[in-house]
Enzyme design. Structure first.
Site, PDB file in Angstrom:
ATOM      1  CG  ASP A 256      32.846  -1.549 -46.259  1.00 29.00           C
ATOM      2  OD1 ASP A 256      32.890  -2.644 -46.780  1.00 29.00           O
ATOM      3  OD2 ASP A 256      31.969  -0.915 -45.648  1.00 29.00           O
TER       4      ASP A 256
ATOM      5  CB  SER B 270      31.423   6.407 -44.492  1.00 31.01           C
ATOM      6  OG  SER B 270      31.242   4.832 -44.365  1.00 31.01           O
TER       7      SER B 270
ATOM      8  CG  HIS C 164      26.114  -8.782 -43.849  1.00 30.90           C
ATOM      9  ND1 HIS C 164      25.815  -8.090 -42.980  1.00 30.90           N
ATOM     10  CD2 HIS C 164      25.485  -8.486 -44.790  1.00 30.90           C
ATOM     11  CE1 HIS C 164      25.376  -6.864 -43.316  1.00 30.90           C
ATOM     12  NE2 HIS C 164      24.950  -7.311 -44.730  1.00 30.90           N
TER      13      HIS C 164
ATOM     14  N   GLY D 145      25.758   1.784 -50.874  1.00 30.75           N
ATOM     15  CA  GLY D 145      26.343   0.587 -50.497  1.00 30.75           C
ATOM     16  C   GLY D 145      27.858   0.434 -51.299  1.00 30.75           C
TER      17      GLY D 145
ATOM     18  CG  ASP E  21      33.145  -7.496 -42.861  1.00 28.21           C
ATOM     19  OD1 ASP E  21      32.234  -8.048 -42.590  1.00 28.21           O
ATOM     20  OD2 ASP E  21      33.366  -6.422 -43.367  1.00 28.21           O
TER      21      ASP E  21
HETATM   22  C1  GLA Z   1      28.994  -3.011 -44.787  1.00 25.17           C
HETATM   23  C2  GLA Z   1      30.103  -2.999 -43.517  1.00 25.17           C
HETATM   24  C3  GLA Z   1      31.011  -4.164 -44.130  1.00 25.17           C
HETATM   25  C4  GLA Z   1      30.297  -5.515 -44.446  1.00 25.17           C
HETATM   26  C5  GLA Z   1      29.232  -5.356 -45.182  1.00 25.17           C
HETATM   27  C6  GLA Z   1      28.492  -6.641 -45.620  1.00 25.17           C
HETATM   28  O1  GLA Z   1      29.550  -2.564 -45.981  1.00 25.17           O
HETATM   29  O2  GLA Z   1      30.601  -1.855 -43.552  1.00 25.17           O
HETATM   30  O3  GLA Z   1      32.096  -4.324 -42.868  1.00 25.17           O
HETATM   31  O4  GLA Z   1      30.103  -5.933 -43.235  1.00 25.17           O
HETATM   32  O5  GLA Z   1      28.422  -4.189 -44.726  1.00 25.17           O
HETATM   33  O6  GLA Z   1      29.463  -7.428 -46.176  1.00 25.17           O
END
Ligand code: GLA
Length: 378
Positions: free
Chosen positions: A169, A124, A32, A120, A34
């Protein structure tokens, strides 16, 4: 997987196209951060989305998903997204390339994947990056740079899927390199490859199989909390905020927003501390920082859940070096740094105790750090 895709492509469309793949990701630390302009430390993994694609000389896109056993069709001049969620990702990629002045012509595609959904691991982003990379190669002579490919995936999430995500991601999926993690500064977008081969340790994911749907989850609300606090502190993002400034403003912001921002400010430091520790080969410190992240994600950021906290407790009790919830949260996996001699006992204990409590075992994925988006065959 490739053979299956080729057989299905031939069955649905006849002949053959070009095969591309892109990967899911792990993140060692920096969660969290980014969308707060901070640092992240991801790597691509050996779980991919693979697609065979061929231009079809029309202005229509026809796609078959092997895993869902479903077909979608849309016109490139249409504004309305297809109704199936999986197809919206592909539609979004096409729209976002066109919006940027890039070229997309009609094509036929068949795809499949082995990135677990809702775990997680960014299935996607793997799908987005696979198609963004492929359409860049097929129609744009690879003129769209890799950062833009990642942004095209991110904009697809924002504009077609309702997730206001950061760039981690898609970045990891596009830039991933075998054997390397990457430390990315999400403010400047500068990054560095970090060869990652922790001698004497393994990285393993335990999937709680609790579904996490970021679309309906409070992910976007977390982001709003951070933005509110940044605004109050007069900084562009929390990357530029200090704990002192936050504490000074404590009485002006809600307790909830305070704890969200506190986590982010602490987490950005932890990424840098992990880098230093890795450079020294000090995995014990890396592990302690992972536990600290878990604690913050669970108590301050409140994106954990009972099952993930339970897996984290088991890790601690089994002497696992580091363990934490990974990714957006609200379910999914823990990432664990385990000394080789503790590995077997940890996995056995986690399976047994989780099963006793929740009636099913967690899934176990050994992490193999692999290449991101690439062409598999002509
Ligand atoms: C998801 C979001 C990312 C990032 C993470 C938490 O994967 O797609 O952009 O914010 O949560 O680090």
């Amino acid at each position: 997987m490739k053979e299956k895709i080729q057989a299905e492509f031939n069955k649905h469309f006849g002949g053959e196209g070009t095969v591309y793949a892109s990967a899911g990701r792990i993140n060692l630390i920096g969660e969290h951060t980014d969308y707060n302009g901070g640092y992240v430390f991801p790597g691509a993994i050996d779980k991919v989305i693979m697609a065979e694609i061929r231009p079809n000389d029309t202005d229509k896109v026809r796609v078959y998903s092997i895993d869902i056993d479903d077909t979608a069709e849309f016109g490139l001049n249409e504004e309305d997204a297809p109704k199936q969620q999986w197809a919206r990702y592909i539609f979004g990629i096409c729209r976002e390339i066109l919006k940027r002045g890039g070229v997309v012509k009609g094509f036929d595609a068949v795809f499949a994947g082995n990135v677990p959904l809702g775990a997680g691991l960014s299935s996607s982003a793997a799908l987005e990056s696979c198609f963004a990379f492929a359409l860049n190669d097929l129609f744009n002579g690879n003129n769209i740079d890799k950062f833009e490919l990642a942004r095209i995936g991110q904009s697809t999430e924002h504009n077609y899927c309702g997730v206001n995500c950061g760039i981690m991601d898609q970045f990891a999926s596009v830039f991933g390199k075998k054997g390397n993690l990457m430390r990315l500064d999400c403010r400047s977008m500068e990054f560095e490859y970090f060869p990652f081969n922790p001698e004497g340790y393994k990285l393993v994911l335990l999937d709680s199989v609790v579904k996490h749907e970021l679309v309906d989850s409070p992910y976007n609300k977390r982001r709003q909390s951070c933005e509110r606090v940044a605004k109050r502190l007069g900084v562009e993002t929390l990357r530029d905020a200090t704990k002192e400034a936050l504490d000074a403003a404590k009485s002006d912001i809600s307790a909830e927003d305070y704890f969200r921002a506190k986590f982010v400010i602490e987490e950005k430091e932890r990424v840098l501390d992990v880098c230093d520790a890795l450079n020294r080969g000090d995995y014990e410190t890396v592990g302690q920082l992972m536990y600290a992240t878990h604690n913050g994600l669970s108590k301050d950021y409140e994106v954990s859940c009972e099952e993930l906290d339970f897996l984290n407790d088991i890790a601690k009790e089994c002497g696992v070096t580091g363990s934490r919830i990974m990714g957006g949260g609200f379910g999914g996996c823990t990432i664990n740094l385990v000394a080789d001699d503790k590995y077997d006992n940890f996995i056995a204990e986690a399976k047994k105790r989780f099963n006793e409590k929740y009636g099913h075992e967690p899934k176990v994925y050994d992490v193999v750090i692999s290449d991101g988006a690439h062409k598999v065959s002509e």
